[in-house]
Scaffold this motif. Structure first.
Motif, PDB file in Angstrom:
ATOM      1  N   SER A 272      18.085   5.505 -11.532  1.00  0.00           N
ATOM      2  CA  SER A 272      16.891   4.901 -12.117  1.00  0.00           C
ATOM      3  C   SER A 272      15.673   5.478 -11.406  1.00  0.00           C
ATOM      4  O   SER A 272      15.609   5.462 -10.170  1.00  0.00           O
ATOM      5  CB  SER A 272      16.907   3.375 -11.949  1.00  0.00           C
ATOM      6  N   PRO A 273      14.710   6.008 -12.158  1.00  0.00           N
ATOM      7  CA  PRO A 273      13.512   6.561 -11.529  1.00  0.00           C
ATOM      8  C   PRO A 273      12.817   5.528 -10.654  1.00  0.00           C
ATOM      9  O   PRO A 273      12.722   4.357 -11.017  1.00  0.00           O
ATOM     10  CB  PRO A 273      12.634   6.967 -12.716  1.00  0.00           C
ATOM     11  N   GLY A 274      12.349   5.940  -9.515  1.00  0.00           N
ATOM     12  CA  GLY A 274      11.663   5.042  -8.600  1.00  0.00           C
ATOM     13  C   GLY A 274      11.282   5.786  -7.341  1.00  0.00           C
ATOM     14  O   GLY A 274      11.515   6.990  -7.212  1.00  0.00           O
ATOM     15  N   ILE A 275      10.684   5.077  -6.400  1.00  0.00           N
ATOM     16  CA  ILE A 275      10.240   5.721  -5.166  1.00  0.00           C
ATOM     17  C   ILE A 275      11.231   5.519  -4.024  1.00  0.00           C
ATOM     18  O   ILE A 275      11.016   6.022  -2.923  1.00  0.00           O
ATOM     19  CB  ILE A 275       8.859   5.190  -4.739  1.00  0.00           C
ATOM     20  N   GLU A 276      12.312   4.779  -4.281  1.00  0.00           N
ATOM     21  CA  GLU A 276      13.253   4.465  -3.201  1.00  0.00           C
ATOM     22  C   GLU A 276      14.117   5.654  -2.814  1.00  0.00           C
ATOM     23  O   GLU A 276      14.609   5.736  -1.691  1.00  0.00           O
ATOM     24  CB  GLU A 276      14.166   3.304  -3.603  1.00  0.00           C
ATOM     25  N   LYS A 277      14.301   6.591  -3.740  1.00  0.00           N
ATOM     26  CA  LYS A 277      15.133   7.762  -3.473  1.00  0.00           C
ATOM     27  C   LYS A 277      14.755   8.859  -4.466  1.00  0.00           C
ATOM     28  O   LYS A 277      14.151   8.590  -5.506  1.00  0.00           O
ATOM     29  CB  LYS A 277      16.616   7.426  -3.604  1.00  0.00           C
TER      30      LYS A 277
ATOM     31  N   GLN B 202       0.832  -1.208   0.000  1.00  0.00           N
ATOM     32  CA  GLN B 202       0.000   0.000   0.000  1.00  0.00           C
ATOM     33  C   GLN B 202       0.863   1.254   0.000  1.00  0.00           C
ATOM     34  O   GLN B 202       0.534   2.238  -0.682  1.00  0.00           O
ATOM     35  CB  GLN B 202      -0.936  -0.009   1.206  1.00  0.00           C
ATOM     36  N   TYR B 203       1.951   1.217   0.760  1.00  0.00           N
ATOM     37  CA  TYR B 203       2.883   2.353   0.775  1.00  0.00           C
ATOM     38  C   TYR B 203       3.509   2.538  -0.606  1.00  0.00           C
ATOM     39  O   TYR B 203       3.558   3.659  -1.139  1.00  0.00           O
ATOM     40  CB  TYR B 203       3.968   2.131   1.824  1.00  0.00           C
ATOM     41  N   VAL B 204       3.991   1.455  -1.180  1.00  0.00           N
ATOM     42  CA  VAL B 204       4.637   1.525  -2.491  1.00  0.00           C
ATOM     43  C   VAL B 204       3.667   2.072  -3.538  1.00  0.00           C
ATOM     44  O   VAL B 204       4.020   2.962  -4.335  1.00  0.00           O
ATOM     45  CB  VAL B 204       5.154   0.134  -2.911  1.00  0.00           C
ATOM     46  N   GLN B 205       2.440   1.574  -3.528  1.00  0.00           N
ATOM     47  CA  GLN B 205       1.457   2.031  -4.501  1.00  0.00           C
ATOM     48  C   GLN B 205       1.118   3.508  -4.307  1.00  0.00           C
ATOM     49  O   GLN B 205       1.057   4.280  -5.276  1.00  0.00           O
ATOM     50  CB  GLN B 205       0.181   1.195  -4.401  1.00  0.00           C
ATOM     51  N   ALA B 206       0.910   3.895  -3.056  1.00  0.00           N
ATOM     52  CA  ALA B 206       0.567   5.292  -2.776  1.00  0.00           C
ATOM     53  C   ALA B 206       1.701   6.225  -3.177  1.00  0.00           C
ATOM     54  O   ALA B 206       1.471   7.296  -3.773  1.00  0.00           O
ATOM     55  CB  ALA B 206       0.238   5.460  -1.296  1.00  0.00           C
ATOM     56  N   MET B 207       2.939   5.840  -2.860  1.00  0.00           N
ATOM     57  CA  MET B 207       4.088   6.667  -3.220  1.00  0.00           C
ATOM     58  C   MET B 207       4.258   6.755  -4.731  1.00  0.00           C
ATOM     59  O   MET B 207       4.539   7.831  -5.279  1.00  0.00           O
ATOM     60  CB  MET B 207       5.358   6.118  -2.577  1.00  0.00           C
ATOM     61  N   GLN B 208       4.090   5.632  -5.422  1.00  0.00           N
ATOM     62  CA  GLN B 208       4.239   5.649  -6.870  1.00  0.00           C
ATOM     63  C   GLN B 208       3.212   6.564  -7.512  1.00  0.00           C
ATOM     64  O   GLN B 208       3.525   7.347  -8.424  1.00  0.00           O
ATOM     65  CB  GLN B 208       4.118   4.231  -7.440  1.00  0.00           C
ATOM     66  N   GLN B 209       1.981   6.497  -7.038  1.00  0.00           N
ATOM     67  CA  GLN B 209       0.930   7.355  -7.580  1.00  0.00           C
ATOM     68  C   GLN B 209       1.207   8.824  -7.281  1.00  0.00           C
ATOM     69  O   GLN B 209       1.008   9.693  -8.132  1.00  0.00           O
ATOM     70  CB  GLN B 209      -0.428   6.937  -7.010  1.00  0.00           C
ATOM     71  N   ALA B 210       1.693   9.105  -6.070  1.00  0.00           N
ATOM     72  CA  ALA B 210       1.985  10.491  -5.695  1.00  0.00           C
ATOM     73  C   ALA B 210       3.157  11.038  -6.505  1.00  0.00           C
ATOM     74  O   ALA B 210       3.127  12.186  -6.963  1.00  0.00           O
ATOM     75  CB  ALA B 210       2.269  10.577  -4.204  1.00  0.00           C
ATOM     76  N   VAL B 211       4.204  10.215  -6.668  1.00  0.00           N
ATOM     77  CA  VAL B 211       5.353  10.654  -7.466  1.00  0.00           C
ATOM     78  C   VAL B 211       4.937  10.887  -8.915  1.00  0.00           C
ATOM     79  O   VAL B 211       5.329  11.887  -9.529  1.00  0.00           O
ATOM     80  CB  VAL B 211       6.497   9.625  -7.378  1.00  0.00           C
ATOM     81  N   ASP B 212       4.139   9.983  -9.469  1.00  0.00           N
ATOM     82  CA  ASP B 212       3.668  10.144 -10.848  1.00  0.00           C
ATOM     83  C   ASP B 212       2.870  11.439 -11.009  1.00  0.00           C
ATOM     84  O   ASP B 212       3.028  12.169 -11.995  1.00  0.00           O
ATOM     85  CB  ASP B 212       2.804   8.956 -11.262  1.00  0.00           C
TER      86      ASP B 212
ATOM     87  N   LEU C 129      10.820   9.944   2.913  1.00  0.00           N
ATOM     88  CA  LEU C 129      10.583  10.449   1.563  1.00  0.00           C
ATOM     89  C   LEU C 129       9.248  11.178   1.380  1.00  0.00           C
ATOM     90  O   LEU C 129       9.200  12.178   0.654  1.00  0.00           O
ATOM     91  CB  LEU C 129      10.723   9.318   0.547  1.00  0.00           C
ATOM     92  N   PRO C 130       8.152  10.737   2.011  1.00  0.00           N
ATOM     93  CA  PRO C 130       6.920  11.529   1.864  1.00  0.00           C
ATOM     94  C   PRO C 130       7.081  12.957   2.370  1.00  0.00           C
ATOM     95  O   PRO C 130       6.581  13.904   1.741  1.00  0.00           O
ATOM     96  CB  PRO C 130       5.903  10.743   2.703  1.00  0.00           C
ATOM     97  N   VAL C 131       7.787  13.131   3.482  1.00  0.00           N
ATOM     98  CA  VAL C 131       8.019  14.469   4.026  1.00  0.00           C
ATOM     99  C   VAL C 131       8.930  15.265   3.089  1.00  0.00           C
ATOM    100  O   VAL C 131       8.716  16.454   2.846  1.00  0.00           O
ATOM    101  CB  VAL C 131       8.643  14.377   5.432  1.00  0.00           C
TER     102      VAL C 131
END
Length: 203
Positions: free
Chosen positions: A190-195, A23-33, A63-65
């Motif tokens: 590489s684009p992603g939510i990890e950094k 759920q965190y990964v999905q939410a972050m990916q959507q927010a970053v997109d 990362l969200p902050v």
């Protein structure tokens, strides 16, 4: 001693598990997109609000902050003379200060964002803030580079900022060389939510 070590390892496991929570990964990916696709201030603020909600749900994640603060700054750059600029800048600063207290945050990235924050302050009122704060962005970008020479964001932002300075106070650096160096460093990401992976648009 063994008990303390066990507790530390257990906490680290919990943080890691929450970071890979689907759920965190999905939410972050959507927010970053949504942030990447944002084309106006309203869209940026909407992305910022999404990161704020994720941060409240996952307080151990930095990362969200971080992205919440980044969105605030992007909103300022989009409309630096708006009536709400100071409130947005204050919110960005509050989140940056929170990040300095985080044990997991990448301090090179945090210092980069501090430099970007002071650039935003200057852009909001160059006549009043330029002379007062003009050394701050460079200070934080150079600190970020010392912490992680492979981070492309402080490299390109320092070059970009230096080019905006009046010639009589501009450092004697090769902006093109710095931009080329940053471009090489960006290629390793590489684009992603990890950094974080933003900043390519500055060269």
């Amino acid at each position: 001693m063994k008990r303390i070590l066990f507790i530390i390892l257990a906490l680290a496991h919990i943080v890691s598990a929450r970071a890979t929570d689907p759920q965190y990964v999905q939410a972050m990916q959507q927010a970053v997109d949504s942030m990447v696709e944002a084309a106006d201030k309203g869209s940026v603020i909407a992305s910022r609000n999404r990161f704020e909600m994720i941060g409240k749900a996952y307080p151990a994640q930095w990362l969200p902050v971080y992205y919440e603060a980044l969105c605030d700054l992007e909103a300022v750059y989009m409309d630096p003379r708006a009536d709400d600029v100071q409130a947005i800048l204050d919110d960005a600063k509050r989140n940056l200060d929170l990040l300095t207290e985080s044990d997991s945050a990448d301090m090179s990235e945090v210092n980069t964002l501090y430099g970007y924050y002071y650039m935003a302050i200057i852009s909001s009122n160059p006549a009043q803030n330029g002379q007062k704060y003009f050394t701050k962005p460079t200070h934080y970008f150079e600190k970020a580079i010392r912490l992680d020479p492979a981070n492309p964001r402080p490299v390109i932002l320092r070059a970009f900022y230096n080019m905006q300075l009046p010639e009589f106070i501009r450092p004697a650096t090769d902006a093109d060389k710095e931009a080329s160096r940053a471009a090489e460093l960006f290629l390793r990401e590489s684009p992603g939510i990890e950094k974080p992976f933003w900043g390519r648009g500055f060269y």
